[in-house]
Design an enzyme around this catalytic site. Sequence first.
Site, PDB file in Angstrom:
ATOM      1  CD  GLU A  53      -2.253   1.286   2.966  1.00  0.00           C
ATOM      2  OE1 GLU A  53      -1.587   0.779   3.898  1.00  0.00           O
ATOM      3  OE2 GLU A  53      -3.361   1.821   3.130  1.00  0.00           O
ATOM      4  CG  ASN A  66      -4.903   3.906   0.494  1.00  0.00           C
ATOM      5  OD1 ASN A  66      -4.162   3.366  -0.316  1.00  0.00           O
ATOM      6  ND2 ASN A  66      -4.709   3.851   1.806  1.00  0.00           N
ATOM      7  CE  LYS A  83      -7.113   1.036   3.944  1.00  0.00           C
ATOM      8  NZ  LYS A  83      -5.853   1.519   4.587  1.00  0.00           N
ATOM      9  CD  GLU A 124      -5.588   4.563   6.043  1.00  0.00           C
ATOM     10  OE1 GLU A 124      -6.123   4.238   4.976  1.00  0.00           O
ATOM     11  OE2 GLU A 124      -5.013   3.743   6.794  1.00  0.00           O
ATOM     12  CB  CYS A 126      -3.971  -1.475   4.881  1.00  0.00           C
ATOM     13  SG  CYS A 126      -3.191  -1.282   6.505  1.00  0.00           S
ATOM     14  CG  ASN A 133       1.933   1.738   4.635  1.00  0.00           C
ATOM     15  OD1 ASN A 133       3.033   2.254   4.679  1.00  0.00           O
ATOM     16  ND2 ASN A 133       1.344   1.429   3.481  1.00  0.00           N
TER      17      ASN A 133
END
Lengths: 309, 309
Positions: free
Chosen positions: B46, B106, B123, B142, B168, B193
Site C-alpha cells: 500500500e 487510497n 480502498k 485516513e 491494509c 502499512n
Amino acid sequence: MRKMMIAAAQIGGIQKAESREAVVARMIALMDAAHAQGVKFLAYPEMTLTTFFPRFYVEDRAEFDHWFETEMPNAAVQPLFDRARDYGMGFTFGYCELTPEGQHFNTSVIVSPEGEIVLTYRKTHLPGHAEYEPERTHQHLEKRYFLPGDTGFNVARSQDVLMGMAICNDRRWPESWRVMGLQGVELVSIGYNTPSQNNLSKTEGLEKRLYHHELSVCAGAYQNSTYAIAVAKCGMEDGNHMIGGSIIVDPDGFVLARATGEGDELIVAEADFDKCAFGKSTVFNFAAHRRIEHYGLIASQTGVKEPQQ
Amino acid sequence: MRKMMIAAAQIGGIQKAESREAVVARMIALMDAAHAQGVKFLAYPEMTLTTFFPRFYVEDRAEFDHWFETEMPNAAVQPLFDRARDYGMGFTFGYCELTPEGQHFNTSVIVSPEGEIVLTYRKTHLPGHAEYEPERTHQHLEKRYFLPGDTGFNVARSQDVLMGMAICNDRRWPESWRVMGLQGVELVSIGYNTPSQNNLSKTEGLEKRLYHHELSVCAGAYQNSTYAIAVAKCGMEDGNHMIGGSIIVDPDGFVLARATGEGDELIVAEADFDKCAFGKSTVFNFAAHRRIEHYGLIASQTGVKEPQQ
C-alpha cells in the site's frame, strides 16, 4: 466489569449403543466439576446426546428418527436441567430435533440459570452430502438427515451477556459470525463433531483439521470482538476419530484455554464481557467502518460467478 | 497445473524527504531480484511511492495533494512499468490517487505483463479518524485524506489467474474476501502499512498486531480457497515503526513464505492455482453450502443493533 467463569465440556466418543441416560450422567459429572470451579456458563458439543450418526447411510431416513428428540427438555435430559438450575448455571448443548411437523434439524439451545430455553438455533451450513458416495473415505450425510436451519443466527441476552450459537461447520463461514456480530454478540458457543480425516483428501488429517478449526474460531472471535467457546465431541466414536481441540477464545482472538485430551474434559476460563467493547468501538466499530454498498453479492448471490472477459 | 512463481516485495520505511524516483529505484532492485528467481507476479505494498502521511495532521488537506498521483503510470513510475514489461512480469502496487474530479483515494492497481493496468481498486475500509485526536499515541487520519473507495472488490483475469486486491485494513474484514471469493478469486494481493502500536491501546504492540494480521489473511485465504500475498511497508518511517511480516499464503490458509526483516526484502513462493479448486469444490463449495436467506443483515445493516428484549 461483567466477569464470569465460562467453560467447555468436551465429550469423548459416544458409541451407538450408549443410552441418553448414560450420556446425561457424563454431562452432569462435568457440570459438577464446573460448578466446583465457579463456572456460571457451560457449553456442550453438537449432537451431545448421541453418536454422530450421519456417518452411517440408511436408505429409509425414518429408520434414524430414534436419534432425534421430539421435545426439549425431555425425561432423559431433565436431570441436567435440574442440576443446572440447582447450581444457577446457564448452559448450551446440541441435539437432533424432530419437530411436530416432521422436520429434522441439527439444533442447539441456550438454557438460562432458571432452566428456561432462551434461544434455539438450527444449523445453517450443513456439510457433506445427501446420497451414498463411495469415493469418500467415510460418509458425511448431514444433507441427507437434516434440513438447513430456518432460524438464522439470532442473539439473546442471558445472564447479562449477549449470546449466540453456531454449530460445527458454521464456524468456518464468516457470515455466521458477522450476522451475530451485527447484533452485538459477546459470547458465541459452537459445538462440533469434526472427523480427523477430510473424507475427500487423504492428505488432510488431524493436524490440518485442528489448524482450520482454530483459525476459523479465532478469526471469527477477533473480527466480531466476541468471546467464543468451541467445544468438541471427540476421540474414537463408532470406529471413527474426531479432532477434539476444544477452545475458549477471547474477543482479541487469543486462545484462553485448550483441551488436550480425547475424552470427557473440562476447560475453564474467566471472561470479562466488558472487554468486548474495545474492539467493537475501535477497529471493528461497524457503524464507522463497514461499507454495505460493496457487500451486496454476499447476501444476493449463493455460488461463484466468475467475471466475464 | 497453473504453476507460477509469485512474490512479495516488502519495502522498508520511506521517509518524507525521499523522492518517488528513489523509491522506484528500490522497487526495481527488488523486481530484478524477483526476475532472477523466475517470479512472474510481484506485489508491492500500500502507498508504495510515499511515506504513510496520514500519520500527520494538516488543517488544509490540499497541502497534502503532493502525496497523490494524478495519472498512472506517470513519469516517476514509468521505469518500473518498463522493467516489468521487459521481464514479462505482472505486478501490483499501491499509491494515492487524485482524480480529475478532485477525489482522493487510497488506490492499488494490477498491471499485466504487457504493461496494461487490468484492474484498479480503491480502498474500502478506511481505518482511523478524520480530525486531530490528542488521546491517540499517534494520528491515523485516513478518514481525513481519503474517500471510501467506490470500486468495490472486483476480480479480473490476468496471467490466466483470477486476481483481486484489498488494501491494509480491508484484510481484517471477511466481507472483502467473500465478495472476491464469490467471483472465484485465486490470488488476493494486499498491501499494508500497519503501525506496530495500536494508537488507542498501549498494551497492543507488535506481537499482537502481527498475530491479528496473519490471522486475518490466513482465514480469508482458507475460507475462500485462494492464494494471498500480504505485503508490508515496514520498519521505521518518519519515526514511526510498522509491523512488517509480509506473507504468502496458500488456499489452505498456510503460510508459504514470511518476511523476517524490517527493510526491503523479497519473499517468493511457487503457486499452483489449480490447487484453489479443491476447497472451492468441497468444504467451500458456495453453491452447495451457502444460505443467503440468513445473510441479509450483512448487506443491509451497517452498525450493531442489539436485540430488544
